[in-house]
Motif scaffolding. Structure first.
Motif, PDB file in Angstrom:
ATOM      1  N   ILE A 113       0.888  -1.052  -0.078  1.00 53.16           N
ATOM      2  CA  ILE A 113      -0.055   0.005  -0.069  1.00 53.16           C
ATOM      3  C   ILE A 113       0.818   1.303   0.086  1.00 53.16           C
ATOM      4  CG2 ILE A 113      -1.626   1.333   1.366  1.00 53.16           C
ATOM      5  CD1 ILE A 113      -2.812  -1.354   2.346  1.00 53.16           C
ATOM      6  N   ASN A 114       1.855   1.211   0.802  1.00 50.99           N
ATOM      7  CA  ASN A 114       2.715   2.167   0.603  1.00 50.99           C
ATOM      8  C   ASN A 114       3.750   2.627  -0.539  1.00 50.99           C
ATOM      9  OD1 ASN A 114       4.387   4.433   2.053  1.00 50.99           O
ATOM     10  ND2 ASN A 114       6.029   3.022   2.609  1.00 50.99           N
ATOM     11  N   THR A 115       3.897   1.437  -1.258  1.00 47.86           N
ATOM     12  CA  THR A 115       4.618   1.786  -2.426  1.00 47.86           C
ATOM     13  C   THR A 115       3.523   2.118  -3.448  1.00 47.86           C
ATOM     14  OG1 THR A 115       5.839  -0.232  -1.989  1.00 47.86           O
ATOM     15  CG2 THR A 115       5.906   0.317  -4.368  1.00 47.86           C
ATOM     16  N   LEU A 205      -7.547  -1.881  -1.269  1.00 55.23           N
ATOM     17  CA  LEU A 205      -6.489  -2.704  -0.505  1.00 55.23           C
ATOM     18  C   LEU A 205      -6.388  -2.323   0.871  1.00 55.23           C
ATOM     19  CD1 LEU A 205      -3.246  -3.181  -2.799  1.00 55.23           C
ATOM     20  CD2 LEU A 205      -4.422  -4.978  -1.673  1.00 55.23           C
ATOM     21  N   SER A 206      -6.550  -0.849   1.013  1.00 50.84           N
ATOM     22  CA  SER A 206      -6.476  -0.343   2.398  1.00 50.84           C
ATOM     23  C   SER A 206      -7.778  -0.777   3.103  1.00 50.84           C
ATOM     24  CB  SER A 206      -6.498   1.374   2.130  1.00 50.84           C
ATOM     25  OG  SER A 206      -5.309   1.742   1.639  1.00 50.84           O
ATOM     26  N   GLU A 207      -8.838  -0.749   2.558  1.00 53.58           N
ATOM     27  CA  GLU A 207      -9.963  -1.427   3.329  1.00 53.58           C
ATOM     28  C   GLU A 207     -10.086  -2.637   3.508  1.00 53.58           C
ATOM     29  OE1 GLU A 207     -12.833  -0.236   0.503  1.00 53.58           O
ATOM     30  OE2 GLU A 207     -13.013   1.947   1.095  1.00 53.58           O
ATOM     31  N   TYR A 208      -9.431  -3.473   2.841  1.00 51.93           N
ATOM     32  CA  TYR A 208      -9.246  -4.756   3.005  1.00 51.93           C
ATOM     33  C   TYR A 208      -8.188  -4.956   4.238  1.00 51.93           C
ATOM     34  CZ  TYR A 208      -7.396  -9.622   2.794  1.00 51.93           C
ATOM     35  OH  TYR A 208      -6.884 -10.866   2.920  1.00 51.93           O
ATOM     36  N   ARG A 209      -7.179  -4.187   4.580  1.00 50.67           N
ATOM     37  CA  ARG A 209      -6.225  -4.048   5.486  1.00 50.67           C
ATOM     38  C   ARG A 209      -6.710  -4.132   6.826  1.00 50.67           C
ATOM     39  NH1 ARG A 209      -3.639  -1.585   9.019  1.00 50.67           N
ATOM     40  NH2 ARG A 209      -1.567  -1.998   9.396  1.00 50.67           N
TER      41      ARG A 209
END
Length: 477
Positions: A113-115, A205-209
């Motif tokens: 996510i950072n990348t 992806l952030s929500e899945y995290r």
């Protein structure tokens, strides 16, 4: 022989030949002595016995009647499969495996996510470079990039949407003003579509995290509640993952837990004869960050000690609870306060006595709830079985009713036939009486034949009448 072969397999790793022979000889002697003590059989050990057993195992299909080499290999394969299945099924660490996988995925997601967020920043920064300075959070930046799109289309109407994303009216106004006087280059609609689709992927992806973190929290509260209450779910999960399982972590001494995750630094320090590291993975807990520089080593040692106690309580208690973890956390807080202010903390014995009392109450409550759940389950099962039995009875009754309904018309038909036969017998008897003959003179069979003949004659007469009527109707037409 089987034990001998297992030992041989264990020893066939990376051990010198002399050591292997010595260990095998000792193992053989011990097994032979044990058999002699228990069963009274004299056992012979040595290289010849091992070779004989190996030969028997190799030619076993030839020595036993009805056993082929193919069936023997199938049996061996089946045994291997069943053994592996049993190992997986009865693995005590199978709950820990879920934690290990989820924390590994969580760390990987953080990196990805950072990348990806940096890629969105660079990509959208060509069009709207001022947004990077206003919004620093990656997730919010991706949402804004998706929402704004072309900065020239941003107006006062979209101010509410910006406020919802940023959760700050001043920031939303600053974004609006920056869009009007931006130094960014113009961008084509196709490029904007690609940026928006990529930013939506990063958002998902952030929500899945977030969902994965909730799952990890729930798993840790079930498996290691005391450890998660002491140092947090993420750090506790990292410790379990690094150790391999909760059982392995519980077996480690406090000194190992303290530097768990700092192995490279430890071996480098041992090699160069420098200072060994004071902390490993437990550095990510809040306690070490809050401590002063001179007290970091002391608090890390104390925290590692408490982590070891918490992991052992979680691993070996029947009903794990977070009571001990909360009490241990209080102790660490008191120790921090002692380093800063000099206020003496409570003794460990007093704290543990309180924890035992509270934990017993919590365990009793949990057991009561479990009993209630079991009772409810039993009641539901009983009701279900009663409902099934009632349905089966209804089905049987319906089958019986249908059978009775099928039988009744048959009975009625039989009764009608019997009545007709009785009437015909009476008519025949009256005819005989008129002719002056007695009824008893004729047997029953003859009477039946006479009646049947009369019935046939009547049916023939009726058929002739019907034919005549049909012929008349056709002539009239």
């Amino acid at each position: 022989g089987i034990v001998h072969e297992d030992l041989r397999l264990l020893l066939e790793t990376s051990m010198p030949a002399k050591k292997k022979k010595a260990l095998l000889g000792v193992a053989d002697a011990k097994i032979g002595a044990a058999i002699l003590e228990e069963l009274g059989y004299q056992c012979q050990t040595g290289g010849v016995v091992a070779e004989i057993l190996r030969g028997i195992r190799l030619h076993f299909h030839a020595l036993v009647k009805g056993l082929t080499a193919q069936s023997a290999s199938k049996a061996q394969l089946g045994l291997g499969h069943s053994y592996s299945r049993a190992k997986v099924k009865f693995n005590v660490n199978r709950v820990d495996n879920m934690i290990i996988q989820s924390i590994s995925l969580l760390d990987q997601l953080d990196k990805d996510i950072n990348t990806f967020s940096m890629r969105v920043r660079e990509w959208y920064g060509y069009h709207f470079p001022e947004l990077i300075k206003i919004v620093s959070e990656n997730y919010t930046y991706c949402r804004l990039a998706k929402f704004i799109g072309n900065r020239k289309e941003l107006s006062e109407e979209s101010l509410e949407g910006l406020e919802e994303i940023v959760m700050d009216s001043a920031k939303a106004q600053a974004i609006l003003e920056a869009s009007r006087s931006s130094m960014g280059m113009d961008i084509s609609p196709l490029d904007l579509i690609n940026i928006e689709s990529f930013s939506s992927r990063v958002i998902s992806l952030s929500e899945y995290r977030k969902g994965l973190q909730e799952y990890l929290r729930s798993k840790m509260s079930q498996v290691a509640p005391s450890l998660s209450a002491l140092i947090g779910e993420v750090v506790g999960a990292r410790l379990i993952s690094h150790a391999g399982s909760l059982t392995n972590l519980a077996k480690y001494p406090a000194s190992t837990v303290q530097i768990l995750g700092a192995e490279k630094a430890l071996f480098r320090a041992l090699k160069t004869r420098g200072n060994t590291p004071k902390y490993g993975l437990i550095f990510h807990s809040t306690f070490i960050g809050r401590a002063a520089a001179k007290n970091k080593g002391r608090i890390s040692r104390y925290l590692a000690n408490k982590c070891t106690i918490a992991s052992r309580i979680d691993c070996f208690s029947e009903v794990p609870t977070s009571v001990f973890g909360d009490k241990l956390r209080e102790q660490v807080e008191e120790r921090l306060a002692f380093y800063e202010t000099g206020e003496p903390p409570r003794k460990n014995l007093e704290v543990m006595k309180e924890a035992v009392v509270e934990a017993s109450e919590v365990v009793a409550e949990v057991k009561r709830k479990q009993e209630k759940k079991e009772k409810k389950k039993k009641k539901r099962e009983k009701r279900r079985l009663e409902a099934l039995a009632a349905a089966a009875e209804e089905a049987e009754n319906s089958v019986l009713e249908t059978q009775e309904n099928d039988i009744e018309p048959k009975k009625k038909k039989k009764k009608k036939k019997q009545q007709q036969e009785a009437e015909s017998e009476q008519e025949a008897a009256s005819e005989l009486e008129e002719n002056g003959l007695e009824e008893e003179a004729l047997p029953k069979k003859k009477r039946k034949l006479i009646v049947e003949a009369d019935q046939e004659e009547e049916e023939k007469k009726k058929k002739k009448k019907k034919k005549k009527e049909k012929a008349r109707d056709s002539e009239e037409d």
